[in-house]
Enzyme design. Structure first.
Site, short mmCIF file in Angstrom:
data_model
loop_
_atom_site.label_atom_id
_atom_site.label_comp_id
_atom_site.label_asym_id
_atom_site.label_seq_id
_atom_site.Cartn_x
_atom_site.Cartn_y
_atom_site.Cartn_z
N CYS A 1 -2.30 9.94 -6.55
CA CYS A 1 -3.40 9.69 -5.61
C CYS A 1 -4.44 10.79 -5.80
O CYS A 1 -4.14 11.97 -5.63
CB CYS A 1 -2.92 9.67 -4.16
SG CYS A 1 -4.33 9.45 -3.04
N LYS B 1 0.87 -1.19 0.00
CA LYS B 1 0.00 0.00 0.00
C LYS B 1 0.90 1.23 0.00
O LYS B 1 1.94 1.25 0.66
CB LYS B 1 -0.87 0.00 1.27
CG LYS B 1 -1.58 1.32 1.56
CD LYS B 1 -2.62 1.67 0.49
CE LYS B 1 -3.19 3.08 0.70
NZ LYS B 1 -4.06 3.47 -0.44
O1 LIG Z 1 -7.24 6.98 -1.57
C1 LIG Z 1 -6.20 6.28 -1.68
O2 LIG Z 1 -5.50 5.88 -0.72
C2 LIG Z 1 -5.80 5.98 -3.09
N1 LIG Z 1 -6.79 5.61 -3.93
C3 LIG Z 1 -6.57 5.41 -5.27
O3 LIG Z 1 -7.47 5.07 -6.06
N2 LIG Z 1 -5.30 5.58 -5.75
C4 LIG Z 1 -4.27 5.93 -4.97
O4 LIG Z 1 -3.11 6.08 -5.48
C5 LIG Z 1 -4.51 6.14 -3.57
CL1 LIG Z 1 -3.20 6.57 -2.54
#
Ligand SMILES: O=C(O)c1[nH]c(=O)[nH]c(=O)c1Cl
Length: 310
Positions: free
Chosen positions: A128, A43
């Site tokens: 993100c 993650k």
């Molecule tokens: O809300 C998130 O954690 C998230 N959610 C996404 O769809 N892509 C990302 O790179 C991330 Cl970091």
């Protein structure tokens, strides 16, 4: 039949998880390591642990998913210690996903990885879409160029970038011109399609709480966009820069199409979330059936060979 060489390491399968799905805890990462996936990625980690956005922040729909997690994670050290330990136990290829909230913090974070004993791959998440008030880095071309220029003055370990989807040929051209300036190991296209909106018609309400219901889309919705980004960057990038294809993988056919567009590895997000780690066994089998039907015995025989209509 499905073996893939990445950074000199031979993987049994081109498949892996997409960062963010089934990779928050060591337990989940161990499950991935013991599955039929060829590799796994953590993650996206920030320096310090993060709670992330309020729940509900993830929702599965018939055609995919919407999420506004807000970068919840256990902090860099949790993941860095894990991958270093596995490295010491002999694991050859691992992917560590990272990002931070500001330019300086991104530099500090990558400097810390550079100074660490980690020898694996770092995926720099530039896309993100869910941190309120934080526009996606990779939609700002000048910032991306400035950031990568500084990173490569000190970072000597394998580095990939996670990109958002682009929707304009001029943007493919501009981004590829920037990326070709750097000794990147790979480009990972695509992250979720940012700021979509899903509705529960019975309640006449959005389905996730953060940002008034706006969130990143995954799954079937995004395959044509994902394939286009993989193809566009494969056509434009220096052959030394590998491509990881992410987005819209439901079955073996979708994996085949990503590889046909040029993907060296293929990541699975939404479908992994819905099905669990057995999805890798199913997708590997389905891909093998398709290859047998077509008379292919290796991925190299069709990788990047998508034909246009003359
Ligand atoms: O809300 C998130 O954690 C998230 N959610 C996404 O769809 N892509 C990302 O790179 C991330 Cl970091």
């Amino acid at each position: 039949m499905l073996k893939t060489n990445f950074l000199g390491v031979e993987l049994a399968s081109p498949l892996m998880n997409a960062s963010g799905v089934h990779c928050m805890s060591i337990e989940e990462l161990e499950e991935l390591a013991n599955s039929q996936a060829g590799a796994f990625i953590t993650k996206t980690a920030t320096q310090l642990e993060r709670e992330g956005n309020s729940k509900p922040r993830y929702y599965d729909t018939k055609l995919g998913s919407i999420n506004s997690m807000g970068l919840p994670n256990k902090g860099l050290d949790y993941y860095l210690n894990y991958v270093i330990e596995r490295q010491q136990q002999g694991t050859q290829l691992q992917f560590l996903s990272v990002t931070e909230m500001s330019y300086e913090e991104n530099i500090n974070l990558l400097s810390k990885i550079q100074r660490s004993g980690y020898q694996g791959v770092t995926e720099f998440n530039l896309s993100c879409p869910n941190v309120p008030g934080k526009p996606q880095i990779a939609y700002d071309f000048e910032l991306t160029k400035k950031l990568l220029s500084e990173v490569f003055t000190f970072f000597t370990k394998p580095l990939g970038v996670k990109l958002p989807p682009y929707f304009d040929i001029a943007h493919f051209d501009e981004m590829a011109t920037i990326l070709n300036k750097f000794p990147l190991t790979y480009v990972n296209s695509v992250n979720s399609i940012g700021n979509g909106l899903c509705i529960n018609i019975d309640k006449e309400q959005v389905v996730i709480k953060p940002k008034g219901g706006f969130g990143g889309l995954g799954g079937e919705y995004i395959k044509p966009t994902a394939l286009a980004n993989v193809r566009a960057f494969r056509e434009r990038l220096n052959p030394n820069i590998k491509i990881i294809g992410t987005g819209g993988v439901i079955n073996g056919k979708d994996v085949f199409e990503h590889i046909l567009c040029g993907a060296d590895l293929v990541q699975v997000g939404t479908t992994l979330h819905k099905e669990g780690v057995d999805v890798f066994t199913r997708l590997n089998e389905e891909l093998k059936v398709i290859m047998k039907e077509k008379g292919y015995t290796s991925l190299e025989q069709f990788r990047g060979r998508l034909k246009i209509i003359e």
